[in-house]
Design a protein around this motif. Structure first.
Motif, short mmCIF file in Angstrom:
data_model
loop_
_atom_site.label_atom_id
_atom_site.label_comp_id
_atom_site.label_asym_id
_atom_site.label_seq_id
_atom_site.Cartn_x
_atom_site.Cartn_y
_atom_site.Cartn_z
N GLY A 139 0.90 3.63 2.06
CA GLY A 139 1.37 3.99 3.39
C GLY A 139 2.38 3.03 3.98
O GLY A 139 2.82 3.20 5.12
N THR A 177 -10.37 6.00 0.88
CA THR A 177 -10.00 4.61 1.18
C THR A 177 -9.76 3.85 -0.12
O THR A 177 -10.59 3.88 -1.03
CB THR A 177 -11.12 3.91 1.98
OG1 THR A 177 -11.33 4.61 3.20
CG2 THR A 177 -10.75 2.47 2.28
N THR A 224 -7.00 -3.07 2.51
CA THR A 224 -7.42 -1.69 2.30
C THR A 224 -6.44 -0.76 3.01
O THR A 224 -5.74 -1.17 3.95
CB THR A 224 -8.84 -1.44 2.85
OG1 THR A 224 -8.86 -1.73 4.25
CG2 THR A 224 -9.87 -2.30 2.14
N TYR A 225 -6.37 0.46 2.55
CA TYR A 225 -5.50 1.44 3.19
C TYR A 225 -6.09 2.83 2.97
O TYR A 225 -6.90 3.05 2.06
CB TYR A 225 -4.06 1.35 2.67
CG TYR A 225 -3.90 1.65 1.19
CD1 TYR A 225 -3.51 2.91 0.76
CD2 TYR A 225 -4.13 0.66 0.24
CE1 TYR A 225 -3.35 3.19 -0.59
CE2 TYR A 225 -3.97 0.93 -1.11
CZ TYR A 225 -3.58 2.19 -1.52
OH TYR A 225 -3.43 2.46 -2.86
N GLU A 226 -5.69 3.73 3.84
CA GLU A 226 -6.23 5.08 3.80
C GLU A 226 -5.22 6.04 3.19
O GLU A 226 -4.01 5.94 3.44
CB GLU A 226 -6.58 5.55 5.22
CG GLU A 226 -7.64 4.71 5.92
CD GLU A 226 -9.00 4.85 5.27
OE1 GLU A 226 -9.26 5.92 4.64
OE2 GLU A 226 -9.81 3.91 5.39
N ARG A 227 -5.74 6.97 2.39
CA ARG A 227 -4.95 8.08 1.86
C ARG A 227 -5.74 9.36 2.06
O ARG A 227 -6.91 9.33 2.44
CB ARG A 227 -4.66 7.87 0.37
CG ARG A 227 -3.70 6.75 0.11
CD ARG A 227 -3.00 6.83 -1.23
NE ARG A 227 -3.59 7.71 -2.23
CZ ARG A 227 -2.89 8.23 -3.25
NH1 ARG A 227 -1.59 8.00 -3.36
NH2 ARG A 227 -3.48 8.98 -4.15
N GLY A 278 1.86 -0.49 4.25
CA GLY A 278 1.30 -1.79 4.60
C GLY A 278 1.52 -2.80 3.50
O GLY A 278 1.61 -2.45 2.32
N ALA A 331 0.84 -1.19 0.00
CA ALA A 331 0.00 0.00 0.00
C ALA A 331 0.87 1.24 0.00
O ALA A 331 2.07 1.19 0.31
CB ALA A 331 -0.91 -0.01 1.22
#
Length: 274
Positions: A212, A236, A229-232, A214, A210
């Motif tokens: 970030g 999402t 999933t990952y956040e930006r 991950g 990801a």
């Protein structure tokens, strides 16, 4: 063995056999399905015979060990022909599996599964017990060689045990588990939307990274679908895999997601903002 010692041995063996049957019933049927969380619908059964591996783990060894006392003690309790003793070893494990199947059908969920592999391993355990008792009695009593017709079931029992042992010693070693994210890329790194990337390990496994930092390591024969999933700052994002010919959409009725090939892997990867 003297006549005075034989009745005492039989009485002791009978007491031990009864206690063993109580323990066997507890191991096979407890806990009862009352108050347990239901699993699945209807009875479960497994009729696919697999290669036996007596060193394959506690569950396999347990299935063998739990019936060895049956074969050990039964010849000391009853005076049956050897053929009947062999059939009894098969019958007791068949009874256990059948009761588990019937109770599962009665309660409407898979309390226990009828497993032909358990049937095989339980039978192997019982036959091993018979063999040990027969060996001890042969040393003590030195009986004459039995007629050929009595050697047929004994030969079949020996063949079954020998097959299980041979299958165990010839079982190939387990395949090495490769975590692609713990290794350098085996090929080119594939850049994905949302700042993510993917690359293949040396065995075709996948590493998804990801934006970030991950990661998710996926086996080469893993099931296609969402993986992480990952956040930006822009929302999402979700990463996943697909097989050739698959069509992935961004939600029900959404636009088709672009699939990306990964060097060194047969799987496709995708990244989409949710």
């Amino acid at each position: 063995m003297t006549d005075q010692r034989a009745p005492a041995l039989r009485r002791a063996a009978t007491v031990a056999f009864v206690l063993y049957l109580v323990v066997l019933a507890g191991a096979a049927f407890l806990p009862l399905p009352i108050g347990q969380m239901e699993r699945g619908t209807g009875p479960a059964y497994d009729l696919a015979l697999r290669r036996p591996d007596l060193l394959g783990g506690w569950e396999t060894q347990r299935n063998v060990l739990m019936t060895i006392p049956f074969g050990l003690l039964l010849p000391l309790v009853v005076r049956w022909r050897y053929e009947a003793l062999v059939l009894a070893c098969v019958a007791v494990t068949l009874l256990i599996e059948t009761v588990q199947l019937v109770v599962s059908a009665a309660v409407g969920w898979a309390w226990r599964a009828f497993d032909v592999n358990d049937l095989l391993l339980n039978t192997v355990g019982g036959l091993l017990g018979l063999a040990l008792t027969a060996l001890v009695l042969a040393v003590v009593r030195r009986p004459a060689l039995p007629p050929v017709r009595r050697l047929v079931p004994a030969g079949a029992a020996v063949a079954l045990v020998a097959w299980a042992v041979l299958a165990t010693v010839t079982t190939p070693p387990p395949r090495e588990v490769v975590y692609a994210c713990d290794e350098p890329p085996a090929g080119a790194v594939t850049s994905l939307p949302g700042g993510a990337s993917a690359y293949a390990g040396r065995d075709g496994s996948l590493c998804l990274r990801a934006a970030g930092g991950g990661t998710a390591s996926l086996p080469a024969d893993g099931v296609a679908g969402p993986a992480m999933t990952y956040e930006r700052s822009d929302g999402t994002w979700e990463l996943g895999t697909a097989q050739r010919g698959d069509v992935v959409t961004a939600g029900r009725g959404g636009e088709v997601v672009e699939l990306h090939a990964v060097d060194g892997s047969g799987a496709l990867v995708w990244s989409v903002r949710r």
